[in-house]
Design an enzyme around this catalytic site. Structure first.
Site, mmCIF file in Angstrom:
data_model
loop_
_atom_site.group_PDB
_atom_site.id
_atom_site.type_symbol
_atom_site.label_atom_id
_atom_site.label_comp_id
_atom_site.label_asym_id
_atom_site.label_seq_id
_atom_site.Cartn_x
_atom_site.Cartn_y
_atom_site.Cartn_z
ATOM 1 N N ASP A 184 0.969 -1.076 -0.082
ATOM 2 C CA ASP A 184 0.031 -0.086 0.046
ATOM 3 C C ASP A 184 0.821 1.145 -0.024
ATOM 4 O OD1 ASP A 184 -2.284 1.891 0.464
ATOM 5 O OD2 ASP A 184 -3.476 -0.071 1.115
ATOM 6 N N HIS A 255 -2.937 3.405 -4.729
ATOM 7 C CA HIS A 255 -2.336 3.139 -3.438
ATOM 8 C C HIS A 255 -0.822 2.419 -3.535
ATOM 9 C CE1 HIS A 255 -5.582 3.540 -0.728
ATOM 10 N NE2 HIS A 255 -6.505 3.039 -1.350
ATOM 11 N N GLU A 319 -10.041 2.918 -4.777
ATOM 12 C CA GLU A 319 -9.564 4.193 -4.409
ATOM 13 C C GLU A 319 -8.540 4.710 -5.540
ATOM 14 O OE1 GLU A 319 -10.740 4.562 0.162
ATOM 15 O OE2 GLU A 319 -8.901 3.590 -0.303
HETATM 16 C C1 ACM Z 1 -10.794 -0.350 1.072
HETATM 17 O O1 ACM Z 1 -11.355 -0.220 2.157
HETATM 18 N N1 ACM Z 1 -10.135 0.869 0.301
HETATM 19 C C2 ACM Z 1 -10.909 -1.513 -0.049
#
Ligand code: ACM
Ligand code: ZN
Length: 512
Positions: A184, A255, A319
């Site tokens: 991440d 991410h 996201e």
């Molecule tokens: C998430 O909680 N961004 C998958």
């Protein structure tokens, strides 16, 4: 000892069928263990599991007709239960665990474990115990084939010892999918030989000293950690012994700050970037207009699939800000070349590219539900966490396999104030409006643990338990058999078992 009533038998998750008889079987030094061909590993697992508390090892026998034995057997009258199911029958003369597969026998052993006094969980020999098992017949199999737990190790790195402990706890709960969030923004946690900077640079971030603290060594100012390939293999082998599949997640195209800090040329702007020290969503992501990004990610995936036998590889996909793509000449050029009208479709393009790539390697792509699109590869699995349920239902109806992880119901990092134990228990993975004929596309449920606010092991257990215990029951037990009052009652003794295992659970008062 007095005979038990059904309500006094604590098995979590609650079995499908259970009939309690009079009497007990006692495991003593005279008890032997017989295992059919193909059950050597589970038989050894059973011996290892009970040895510390017993102080001796249950001895193996090759004879099928030993008096007072535990017998593990494959498919001897167990035809009618599913691949993961088992039948456990204990009488005063012995215990029989019978299943179609070693997996089923393994789950039978987990049930046997819970039928024994809680002291069986002790890592030190317990003297003066009667190791009694009530006479009982249990016929059991899971409701869902996906019963998952996700651990985010990017925000906080826990390490192999904690991972193994979590795998042990998953086994106790009959959970079978460990989703390992290894990448991440704030950390890249898996060694990739071809790209050493991913861990040399991407696994470390600045650690701001707490107020009043003086830290004058370089190490004191760095937070980091990553898994070597040897450690990953060790975790996978440990999981396999417990019939748990490990699904790695390599986030793309968002991410990805930790990767971009190491290789800024993979972004639209070229960087430079630092591994972020704050949480959130970051605008800089992989550039889908750059052919080098596809080469890089293919190389990473090649090393990942060489390590992980899992059929499914998770690519994240949640996201993803599109702001950099809008003004990037390479992204614009790519759109022209591929006849793409909308910038957001660059993500669909990239996801489909890797769905096809993974398919060519005999694997299957999975991603968070933000990868969904009418043009998304049919084979990709969606993990629903947030947003339009309607879209998810439509996708399921069109044949999309889906794992349910609704974030205001299943996220273990949420405070108990928001997701109480009761709310966790009441989570129903199958969307209300989904017609029954499509239910089989809901593979099951998963409870993620994001670790932004979970800096250590103790906090991790406190957030996860007993809510994960509740999700485990939802994943296994038939909907009509679930009962919150009974579950809470059972927890009173189950939590003592977890306590002996050294797990810092939230108490029932804290959890509800
Ligand atoms: C998430 O909680 N961004 C998958
Ligand atoms: Zn770009």
């Amino acid at each position: 000892m007095n005979d038990l009533k059904k309500s006094q038998v604590v098995i979590i998750p609650e079995p499908v069928e259970m009939k309690v008889d009079k009497g007990f079987f006692e495991i003593t030094k005279k008890t032997s263990l017989y295992a059919d061909n193909g059950l050597k590993d589970v038989s050894e697992y059973l011996q290892k599991l009970f040895r510390p508390a017993l102080g001796w090892s249950i001895s193996s026998t090759a004879k099928t007709n030993d008096e007072k034995s535990i017998k593990l057997s494959l498919d001897d009258g167990a035809h009618e239960i599913s691949e993961e199911g088992y039948i456990l029958k204990s009488t005063e003369n012995g215990i029989l665990i019978n299943a179609k597969t070693p997996t089923g026998v393994f789950y039978g052993i987990q049930t046997l474990r819970q039928l024994l006094p809680k002291e069986i969980e002790s890592q030190k020999a317990v003297s003066n115990m009667k190791w009694s098992v009530p006479c009982i017949t249990v016929k059991d199999y899971p409701r869902f084939k996906w019963r998952g737990f996700m651990l985010d190790e990017a925000r906080h790195f826990m390490g192999i010892k904690v991972v193994k402990k979590l795998l042990d706890l998953m086994a106790l709960h009959k959970l079978n999918k460990f989703h390992w969030h290894l990448v991440d923004d704030q950390g890249w946690r898996i060694k990739i030989d071809k790209y050493p900077k991913l861990t040399d640079i991407g696994s470390k971030r600045e650690l701001k000293p707490k107020r009043g603290e003086v830290q004058n060594t370089e190490e004191a100012n760095v937070y980091g950690g990553f898994y070597t390939k040897e450690e990953i293999k060790e975790a996978i082998a440990y999981a396999k012994e417990r019939f748990i599949e490990v699904i790695p997640e390599i986030e793309m195209p968002g991410h990805s700050s930790s990767a971009l800090a190491a290789y800024p040329e993979l972004s639209c702007s070229g960087g430079p970037f630092k591994v972020p020290t704050r949480w959130g969503i970051f605008a800089d992501v992989y550039c889908p207009g750059n052919e080098g990004v596809y080469e890089f990610l293919k190389d990473v995936i090649d090393e990942v699939i060489e390590l992980f036998p899992s059929k499914i590889i998770h690519i994240g996909g949640d996201e993803v800000p599109k702001i950099r793509w809008r003004s990037c000449p390479k992204c614009r050029e790519k759109m022209k070349k591929e006849d793409i009208r909308k910038v957001k479709d660059l993500q669909v393009l990239l996801t489909n590219y890797f769905a096809k790539y993974l398919e060519s390697k005999g694997r299957r792509l999975m991603g968070w539900n933000q990868i969904l699109d009418e043009n998304l590869s049919k084979n990709a699995i969606s993990q629903y966490w947030f947003g339009k349920v309607k879209e998810t239902i439509a996708q399921i109806e069109s044949g999309r396999d889906t794992v349910m992880t609704r974030y205001l119901w299943t996220y273990l990092d949420h405070p108990y104030k928001i997701i109480s134990l009761k709310r966790a228990y009441k989570y129903e993975p199958i969307p209300k409006k989904l017609e029954e004929k499509y239910h089989f596309h809901v593979l099951g449920l998963e409870a993620p643990l994001w670790t932004e606010r979970i800096p250590n092991e103790q906090r991790l257990y406190w957030q996860a338990f007993p809510r994960l215990t509740a999700f485990a029951e939802t994943g296994w037990t038939p909907k009509k058999t679930k009962n919150y009052k009974l579950f809470k009652k059972k927890l009173e003794s189950f939590l003592k078992r977890l306590d002996i295992l050294g797990i810092n659970c939230a108490s029932l008062e804290e959890a509800d």
